[in-house]
Write a protein that holds these residues in place. Structure first.
Motif, PDB file in Angstrom:
ATOM      1  N   TYR A  49       0.829  -1.191   0.000  1.00  0.00           N
ATOM      2  CA  TYR A  49       0.000   0.000   0.000  1.00  0.00           C
ATOM      3  C   TYR A  49       0.871   1.252   0.000  1.00  0.00           C
ATOM      4  O   TYR A  49       1.865   1.317   0.732  1.00  0.00           O
ATOM      5  CB  TYR A  49      -0.908  -0.050   1.228  1.00  0.00           C
ATOM      6  CG  TYR A  49      -1.780   1.150   1.455  1.00  0.00           C
ATOM      7  CD1 TYR A  49      -2.620   1.643   0.454  1.00  0.00           C
ATOM      8  CD2 TYR A  49      -1.789   1.778   2.691  1.00  0.00           C
ATOM      9  CE1 TYR A  49      -3.427   2.736   0.673  1.00  0.00           C
ATOM     10  CE2 TYR A  49      -2.611   2.878   2.938  1.00  0.00           C
ATOM     11  CZ  TYR A  49      -3.426   3.354   1.927  1.00  0.00           C
ATOM     12  OH  TYR A  49      -4.222   4.442   2.151  1.00  0.00           O
ATOM     13  N   TYR A  50       0.497   2.255  -0.797  1.00  0.00           N
ATOM     14  CA  TYR A  50       1.328   3.450  -0.969  1.00  0.00           C
ATOM     15  C   TYR A  50       1.653   4.115   0.362  1.00  0.00           C
ATOM     16  O   TYR A  50       2.787   4.545   0.590  1.00  0.00           O
ATOM     17  CB  TYR A  50       0.621   4.445  -1.894  1.00  0.00           C
ATOM     18  CG  TYR A  50       1.371   5.733  -2.084  1.00  0.00           C
ATOM     19  CD1 TYR A  50       2.519   5.785  -2.884  1.00  0.00           C
ATOM     20  CD2 TYR A  50       0.948   6.906  -1.454  1.00  0.00           C
ATOM     21  CE1 TYR A  50       3.219   6.971  -3.062  1.00  0.00           C
ATOM     22  CE2 TYR A  50       1.644   8.098  -1.628  1.00  0.00           C
ATOM     23  CZ  TYR A  50       2.772   8.125  -2.424  1.00  0.00           C
ATOM     24  OH  TYR A  50       3.472   9.290  -2.587  1.00  0.00           O
ATOM     25  N   TYR A  51       0.661   4.222   1.244  1.00  0.00           N
ATOM     26  CA  TYR A  51       0.878   4.882   2.529  1.00  0.00           C
ATOM     27  C   TYR A  51       1.427   3.928   3.584  1.00  0.00           C
ATOM     28  O   TYR A  51       1.317   4.182   4.786  1.00  0.00           O
ATOM     29  CB  TYR A  51      -0.415   5.522   3.024  1.00  0.00           C
ATOM     30  CG  TYR A  51      -0.761   6.778   2.259  1.00  0.00           C
ATOM     31  CD1 TYR A  51      -0.087   7.973   2.493  1.00  0.00           C
ATOM     32  CD2 TYR A  51      -1.755   6.767   1.287  1.00  0.00           C
ATOM     33  CE1 TYR A  51      -0.385   9.125   1.781  1.00  0.00           C
ATOM     34  CE2 TYR A  51      -2.068   7.920   0.571  1.00  0.00           C
ATOM     35  CZ  TYR A  51      -1.376   9.092   0.827  1.00  0.00           C
ATOM     36  OH  TYR A  51      -1.680  10.234   0.122  1.00  0.00           O
ATOM     37  N   ALA A  52       2.004   2.830   3.148  1.00  0.00           N
ATOM     38  CA  ALA A  52       2.673   1.906   4.071  1.00  0.00           C
ATOM     39  C   ALA A  52       3.975   1.413   3.447  1.00  0.00           C
ATOM     40  O   ALA A  52       4.424   0.312   3.708  1.00  0.00           O
ATOM     41  CB  ALA A  52       1.769   0.725   4.402  1.00  0.00           C
ATOM     42  N   GLN A  53       4.564   2.289   2.597  1.00  0.00           N
ATOM     43  CA  GLN A  53       5.848   1.973   1.969  1.00  0.00           C
ATOM     44  C   GLN A  53       6.942   2.866   2.540  1.00  0.00           C
ATOM     45  O   GLN A  53       6.710   4.030   2.831  1.00  0.00           O
ATOM     46  CB  GLN A  53       5.790   2.207   0.451  1.00  0.00           C
ATOM     47  CG  GLN A  53       5.034   1.171  -0.329  1.00  0.00           C
ATOM     48  CD  GLN A  53       5.119   1.447  -1.829  1.00  0.00           C
ATOM     49  OE1 GLN A  53       5.842   2.340  -2.274  1.00  0.00           O
ATOM     50  NE2 GLN A  53       4.375   0.678  -2.612  1.00  0.00           N
TER      51      GLN A  53
END
Length: 430
Positions: free
Chosen positions: A229-233
């Motif tokens: 997920y983008y906001y968990a990279q």
């Protein structure tokens, strides 16, 4: 809720401040107990570092508005905290088996920080209470992890300095080996979950629990996976700053600030359980940031020969006093004609206090030295706000020095470029 210590910080060094000052009326007391059983204390430290890693990971992954900048930088301190808790946990198991002093010293010397080797040595003693499938997963995971971080320094520093021999053995040069040599989009959720899965096995192993571990079944025994997920990279290894100290200093300072804020918030709410549990990880994060800040100034802003810079950093290793001694003449030179020289003595006092309390960067992360000399031979009380503010103030002023040096160097470079351009235009004219 965002931490006020992360959003804004104006703390600066003050003359006469002490790193271990304790107000007897303070409610922010953290106690560090002298070890009575090194195996138990190693495991206690493992629990502390695990909790610190878990709390910080929760903070950045589950905040209402995720901050991409934090995801990309906090990765380094989170990775160290998780990795270190497993090293401590494995060594606690090793000390359960090995009771004699000489045997323990040999175990520490032979295994150092390599998780894969520590695990192998413990298994070689025919000591394991865990199911074989758990151990096989752990072996594969540690083998992969150790390719990236064999000596527990890949997430503390942006690069390794190594000696590269030339044709003649007596000749050679220092070169930099990057930790991340290409941009990598790390799935931080999987990254953290694997650490927690590995630590679940270690925790049950140390406690001799009968229940099987379960978390490892949900993840592959691969250290780093990309995507997610983008906001968990966590995006590391940017091409334009692969050797830059900045992501590391930011990570270590801000995560230390967060732990301080978290302890204060919990204490103010009447919950004192975190004062001891998060104090040592907080101190280590701050202490490593001081070392990184000094090395940033030396390596990035001082006009010394590259080979000299590398040798000085290797010679001084973790020495706060040694690195400050090297940059102090340059700081004094830039401060001539101002009222700053007196303040520089205050900064030096702060550096010397940090060096005195923890000269080898081990006191806040291990209960004992490699020779099994305990670091806290007597119970000691700290005021975690006083100690945290002391560290934060020193890091703030070192960052200010670095910024000032950077400004001066950029101004000089701009003037030199203009002068060169003018000279070349005159040459073309004639």
């Amino acid at each position: 809720m965002e931490s006020p210590y992360i959003l804004i910080s104006t703390i600066s060094p003050e003359n006469g401040k002490k790193i271990d000052a304790v107000n007897k009326h303070s409610k922010y007391i953290a106690k560090v107990l002298a070890p009575t059983d090194l195996s138990e204390t190693l495991f206690d430290y493992a629990e502390y570092f695990f909790e610190a890693a878990h709390k910080i990971t929760e903070f950045i992954l589950y905040s209402e508005h995720p901050d991409i900048g934090k995801l990309d930088t906090y990765f380094f301190s989170i990775a160290f905290l998780y990795r270190h808790c497993m090293e401590l946990g494995l060594k606690a198991i090793g000390f359960q088996i090995i009771q004699d002093r000489d045997g323990r010293k040999k175990f520490i010397k032979d295994t150092r920080h390599n998780l894969s080797v520590i695990l192998s040595v413990i298994e070689g003693m025919n000591y394991s209470t865990r199911p074989e499938e758990e151990m096989e997963w752990l072996r594969k995971y540690f083998a992969d992890l150790s390719q990236k971080d064999r000596e527990s320094d890949s997430f503390r520093y942006p690069f390794h300095i190594v000696w590269e021999s030339e044709d003649w053995e007596c000749e050679g040069r220092f070169v930099i080996k990057k930790i991340f040599d290409e941009q990598t989009n790390i799935d931080l959720v999987k990254f953290a979950n694997k650490f927690e899965a590995a630590y679940e096995i270690i925790r049950k192993w140390y406690r001799r629990e009968n229940e099987n571990a379960v978390e490892w079944k949900e993840v592959d025994p691969v250290f780093i996976e990309t995507g997610g997920y983008y906001y968990a990279q966590s995006v590391v290894g940017y091409k334009y700053r692969r050797e830059d100290f900045y992501p590391y200093t930011k990570a270590y300072l801000e995560t230390a600030n967060y732990l301080k804020w978290f302890m204060k918030n919990e204490t103010d709410s009447g919950n004192y359980e975190y004062n001891e549990r998060l104090f040592l990880p907080m101190c280590y994060l701050y202490r490593n940031c001081v070392e990184l800040s000094l090395k940033t100034i030396w390596f990035e802003e001082i006009g010394e020969d590259f080979q000299t810079k590398c040798k000085v950093m290797l010679d001084n290793k973790h020495s706060i006093a040694g690195m400050w001694k090297k940059i102090k003449p340059y700081v004094l030179e830039y401060s001539r004609g101002t009222d700053e020289p007196e303040f520089i003595e205050v900064i030096e006092d702060y550096c010397m206090q940090v060096h005195t309390i923890d000269g080898d960067a081990n006191k806040f992360r291990y209960p004992m030295s490699n020779s099994l000399q305990v670091y806290f031979s007597h119970n000691k009380r700290f005021d975690f706000m006083e100690t945290g503010d002391f560290f934060e103030a020193l890091n703030n002023i070192l960052d200010g020095i670095d910024s000032e040096f950077n400004y001066i160097n950029e101004a000089k470079a701009e003037m030199e470029a203009e002068y060169y351009s003018e000279m070349m235009s005159n040459i073309d004219y004639y």
